[in-house]
Design a protein around this motif. Structure first.
Motif, short mmCIF file in Angstrom:
data_model
loop_
_atom_site.label_atom_id
_atom_site.label_comp_id
_atom_site.label_asym_id
_atom_site.label_seq_id
_atom_site.Cartn_x
_atom_site.Cartn_y
_atom_site.Cartn_z
N LEU A 40 -52.26 -72.95 2.26
CA LEU A 40 -51.77 -71.62 2.58
C LEU A 40 -51.98 -70.66 1.41
O LEU A 40 -52.33 -69.49 1.62
CB LEU A 40 -50.30 -71.65 2.99
CG LEU A 40 -50.00 -72.32 4.33
CD1 LEU A 40 -48.50 -72.39 4.56
CD2 LEU A 40 -50.69 -71.59 5.48
N SER A 41 -51.79 -71.14 0.19
CA SER A 41 -52.03 -70.29 -0.98
C SER A 41 -53.48 -69.85 -1.04
O SER A 41 -53.78 -68.69 -1.35
CB SER A 41 -51.66 -71.04 -2.27
OG SER A 41 -50.27 -71.22 -2.35
N TYR A 42 -54.39 -70.77 -0.73
CA TYR A 42 -55.81 -70.41 -0.70
C TYR A 42 -56.08 -69.35 0.37
O TYR A 42 -56.78 -68.37 0.10
CB TYR A 42 -56.68 -71.66 -0.47
CG TYR A 42 -58.15 -71.34 -0.52
CD1 TYR A 42 -58.82 -71.35 -1.73
CD2 TYR A 42 -58.84 -71.00 0.64
CE1 TYR A 42 -60.17 -71.03 -1.80
CE2 TYR A 42 -60.19 -70.69 0.58
CZ TYR A 42 -60.85 -70.70 -0.63
OH TYR A 42 -62.18 -70.38 -0.69
N LEU A 43 -55.54 -69.56 1.56
CA LEU A 43 -55.74 -68.58 2.64
C LEU A 43 -55.18 -67.22 2.27
O LEU A 43 -55.77 -66.18 2.59
CB LEU A 43 -55.11 -69.09 3.94
CG LEU A 43 -55.75 -70.33 4.56
CD1 LEU A 43 -54.93 -70.82 5.75
CD2 LEU A 43 -57.19 -70.06 4.98
N GLU A 44 -54.05 -67.23 1.56
CA GLU A 44 -53.45 -65.97 1.12
C GLU A 44 -54.34 -65.28 0.09
O GLU A 44 -54.57 -64.07 0.17
CB GLU A 44 -52.06 -66.23 0.55
CG GLU A 44 -51.29 -64.97 0.21
CD GLU A 44 -49.87 -65.27 -0.25
OE1 GLU A 44 -49.02 -64.40 -0.05
OE2 GLU A 44 -49.63 -66.36 -0.83
N LYS A 45 -54.88 -66.04 -0.86
CA LYS A 45 -55.78 -65.47 -1.88
C LYS A 45 -57.05 -64.91 -1.25
O LYS A 45 -57.62 -63.95 -1.77
CB LYS A 45 -56.13 -66.52 -2.93
CG LYS A 45 -55.00 -66.83 -3.88
CD LYS A 45 -55.38 -67.91 -4.86
CE LYS A 45 -54.17 -68.31 -5.68
NZ LYS A 45 -54.38 -69.55 -6.43
N GLN A 46 -57.47 -65.51 -0.15
CA GLN A 46 -58.66 -65.02 0.56
C GLN A 46 -58.36 -63.81 1.43
O GLN A 46 -59.25 -63.24 2.06
CB GLN A 46 -59.27 -66.14 1.42
CG GLN A 46 -59.89 -67.26 0.62
CD GLN A 46 -61.09 -66.77 -0.17
OE1 GLN A 46 -61.97 -66.11 0.36
NE2 GLN A 46 -61.11 -67.07 -1.46
N GLY A 47 -57.08 -63.45 1.50
CA GLY A 47 -56.69 -62.28 2.30
C GLY A 47 -56.65 -62.56 3.79
O GLY A 47 -56.71 -61.63 4.59
N LEU A 48 -56.52 -63.84 4.16
CA LEU A 48 -56.54 -64.22 5.58
C LEU A 48 -55.13 -64.31 6.17
O LEU A 48 -54.97 -64.19 7.39
CB LEU A 48 -57.28 -65.54 5.76
CG LEU A 48 -58.76 -65.50 5.34
CD1 LEU A 48 -59.36 -66.89 5.38
CD2 LEU A 48 -59.54 -64.53 6.21
N ILE A 49 -54.13 -64.58 5.32
CA ILE A 49 -52.75 -64.63 5.79
C ILE A 49 -51.87 -63.76 4.90
O ILE A 49 -52.23 -63.45 3.76
CB ILE A 49 -52.18 -66.07 5.85
CG1 ILE A 49 -52.04 -66.66 4.44
CG2 ILE A 49 -52.99 -66.96 6.76
CD1 ILE A 49 -51.17 -67.92 4.40
N VAL A 50 -50.72 -63.41 5.44
CA VAL A 50 -49.73 -62.63 4.71
C VAL A 50 -48.40 -63.36 4.86
O VAL A 50 -48.06 -63.80 5.96
CB VAL A 50 -49.62 -61.20 5.30
CG1 VAL A 50 -48.53 -60.41 4.62
CG2 VAL A 50 -50.95 -60.49 5.23
#
Length: 146
Positions: free
Chosen positions: A69-79
């Motif tokens: 989830l941290s990776y997805l957040e860094k990629q701007g895919l999740i908030v």
């Protein structure tokens, strides 16, 4: 020579394992692993879910889910945002880019599966999905039983 049950299950397993990598290249490097597409799909279907919800649903350890989830957040895919009703809970949402990517992947999966089901009648498709649902409900969580 007709295939035995094990050979059929093994081939089915190979097809299922190949699904995410087939579409992984279409993510433009925004996902670090094919399993992250599953996280996007889960959040798409369960907007506002928690990290705990994903941990329970995906049979992953809390540390693995947190890392992905941290990776997805860094990629701007999740908030991530605090729940308005319970400040202790952090809710997960897809960003516009995350929603676009999840929808594009979902369309690719849908097209792939429709191709696989071409020779199935509507009744056979319904029966297959009924049996798959039964199969999945009988499967033990991987990290706990196998």
């Amino acid at each position: 020579m007709p295939k035995n049950d094990f050979e059929i299950l093994n081939e089915f397993s190979d097809v299922i394992r190949s699904i995410y990598p087939r579409f992984f290249s279409s993510t433009d490097g925004r996902l670090s692993s094919p399993s992250q597409a599953g996280y996007l799909h889960y959040i798409l279907d369960h907007d506002g879910c928690s990290q705990h919800d994903i941990t329970n649903m995906r049979y992953n350890s809390p540390a693995t889910v947190s890392e992905k989830l941290s990776y997805l957040e860094k990629q701007g895919l999740i908030v991530r945002e605090r729940s308005k009703t319970d400040r202790r809970k952090v809710c997960l949402h897809l960003s516009d880019g995350g929603r676009d990517l999840a929808m594009r992947l979902r369309e690719q999966y849908y097209t792939f599966f429709q191709t696989c089901l071409t020779d199935f009648s509507e009744a056979e498709q319904k029966e297959l999905f009924r049996l798959l649902e039964k199969f999945v409900s009988n499967c033990p969580p991987f990290s706990k039983e196998i």
